[in-house]
Scaffold this motif. Structure first.
Motif, PDB file in Angstrom:
ATOM      1  N   GLN A  32      26.984  26.526  57.079  1.00 59.50           N
ATOM      2  CA  GLN A  32      26.643  27.921  56.785  1.00 59.50           C
ATOM      3  C   GLN A  32      26.886  28.765  58.031  1.00 59.50           C
ATOM      4  O   GLN A  32      26.439  28.397  59.123  1.00 59.50           O
ATOM      5  CB  GLN A  32      25.201  28.070  56.331  1.00 59.50           C
ATOM      6  CG  GLN A  32      24.869  29.502  55.887  1.00 59.50           C
ATOM      7  CD  GLN A  32      23.476  29.641  55.321  1.00 59.50           C
ATOM      8  OE1 GLN A  32      22.561  28.940  55.719  1.00 59.50           O
ATOM      9  NE2 GLN A  32      23.302  30.557  54.370  1.00 59.50           N
ATOM     10  N   GLU A 222      19.306  38.194  52.518  1.00 54.86           N
ATOM     11  CA  GLU A 222      19.804  38.192  51.143  1.00 54.86           C
ATOM     12  C   GLU A 222      20.229  39.564  50.637  1.00 54.86           C
ATOM     13  O   GLU A 222      20.855  39.670  49.582  1.00 54.86           O
ATOM     14  CB  GLU A 222      18.750  37.602  50.201  1.00 54.86           C
ATOM     15  CG  GLU A 222      18.502  36.110  50.425  1.00 54.86           C
ATOM     16  CD  GLU A 222      17.627  35.490  49.365  1.00 54.86           C
ATOM     17  OE1 GLU A 222      17.118  36.233  48.496  1.00 54.86           O
ATOM     18  OE2 GLU A 222      17.446  34.254  49.395  1.00 54.86           O
ATOM     19  N   TYR A 241      22.356  34.032  52.661  1.00 57.59           N
ATOM     20  CA  TYR A 241      23.241  34.044  51.505  1.00 57.59           C
ATOM     21  C   TYR A 241      24.039  35.339  51.400  1.00 57.59           C
ATOM     22  O   TYR A 241      25.097  35.358  50.772  1.00 57.59           O
ATOM     23  CB  TYR A 241      22.422  33.844  50.220  1.00 57.59           C
ATOM     24  CG  TYR A 241      22.016  32.417  49.947  1.00 57.59           C
ATOM     25  CD1 TYR A 241      22.216  31.418  50.904  1.00 57.59           C
ATOM     26  CD2 TYR A 241      21.436  32.058  48.741  1.00 57.59           C
ATOM     27  CE1 TYR A 241      21.835  30.115  50.659  1.00 57.59           C
ATOM     28  CE2 TYR A 241      21.050  30.751  48.482  1.00 57.59           C
ATOM     29  CZ  TYR A 241      21.254  29.785  49.446  1.00 57.59           C
ATOM     30  OH  TYR A 241      20.880  28.493  49.193  1.00 57.59           O
ATOM     31  N   LYS A 245      26.920  31.393  51.349  1.00 57.08           N
ATOM     32  CA  LYS A 245      26.127  30.204  51.075  1.00 57.08           C
ATOM     33  C   LYS A 245      26.763  29.012  51.800  1.00 57.08           C
ATOM     34  O   LYS A 245      27.956  29.031  52.118  1.00 57.08           O
ATOM     35  CB  LYS A 245      26.058  29.937  49.573  1.00 57.08           C
ATOM     36  CG  LYS A 245      25.300  30.994  48.794  1.00 57.08           C
ATOM     37  CD  LYS A 245      25.233  30.641  47.313  1.00 57.08           C
ATOM     38  CE  LYS A 245      24.444  31.686  46.539  1.00 57.08           C
ATOM     39  NZ  LYS A 245      24.347  31.342  45.089  1.00 57.08           N
TER      40      LYS A 245
END
Length: 259
Positions: A32, A222, A241, A245
């Motif tokens: 990530q 997010e 995210y 992701k």
């Protein structure tokens, strides 16, 4: 758990690499990205343990016996370095963040041998490796953890505290030692743009980090609103995210912010 005496730690380290039971299964990693908002580029990637079919970390960790914790910790480091050396584009100077278990590290210098060997074997610079430990694993011997941080820095590694603000030690952890970087837990990040309480707490953390010379990373982003508020507050590094992701055994496409 970490032995309460340094002598006990050293004795375990002498045989830990050879006597710790081997894993009876294999695993891999997902990656990530960590985003640098100032340079508008990927700063590095965190390696996250996964099963061979992409199963989540919980499924993998649930298969680790207490006796295998040391071996698993060592194998994770080697696997992360091996994959990163293959996936990272040449010449981009990207960091690799690896989670480690403080209670699985007995004698820091001895436990780094496999890491240093893997870095040499795969031609991966140690200056590009960051070790992060989570507050969610209770550390019973802070002096031992300080020894770990000291040794890792001596070897050229960057150190980080993961999930800051949601674990056992909290601010008391920073009294005993100061990591290079702290990752603000997503529970503090979630909805921060509309939460005065979260804003006050994060402002306080940023002030302390600045005084101690610690870089701050906000994880679990997010929404654009969360990112914009925290960027305006002075945070440079981000993960979540909203950017990308985790991708299994590959580097995901990253949502870079328009200038």
């Amino acid at each position: 758990m970490v032995d309460g005496t340094l002598g006990g730690n050293i004795r375990m380290a002498c045989s830990g690499c050879t006597t710790s039971p081997k894993l009876d299964f294999d695993f891999s990693m997902a990656f990530q990205p960590i985003y640098d908002a100032v340079e508008n580029r990927v700063w590095g990637y965190e390696a996250l343990v996964r099963g061979l079919s992409g199963e989540g970390a919980f499924q993998v960790l649930s298969r680790i016996s207490p006796e295998q914790k040391y071996r698993f910790d060592q194998d994770c480091r080697v696997k992360a370095i091996e994959l990163a050396s293959r996936l990272y584009p040449a010449g981009e100077n990207l960091m690799l963040s690896i989670n480690f278990m403080p209670n699985a590290v007995y004698e820091p210098a001895a436990c780094l041998r496999a890491t240093l060997h893997a870095a040499s074997r795969y031609d991966f610079p140690t200056s590009s490796i960051m070790f992060e430990f989570t507050e969610n694993e209770e550390v019973t011997d802070t002096a031992h953890l300080t020894n770990i941080i000291t040794e890792y820095r001596k070897q050229g590694f960057t150190t980080a505290v993961d999930d800051f603000g949601a674990g056992h030690a909290g601010l008391g952890l920073l009294v005993d030692f100061q990591p290079d970087l702290m990752k603000i837990d997503m529970k503090l990040v979630r909805g921060v743009d509309s939460s005065p309480a979260r804003q006050a707490v994060i402002t306080g953390i940023l002030g302390i980090a600045d005084e101690l010379g610690i870089t701050v990373l906000a994880e679990g982003i997010e929404t654009e609103e969360e990112f914009l508020f925290l960027k305006a507050a002075g945070i440079r590094l981000f993960q979540g995210y909203w950017f990308a992701k985790p991708a299994f055994e590959e580097l995901p496409q990253v949502h870079l912010v328009a200038a």
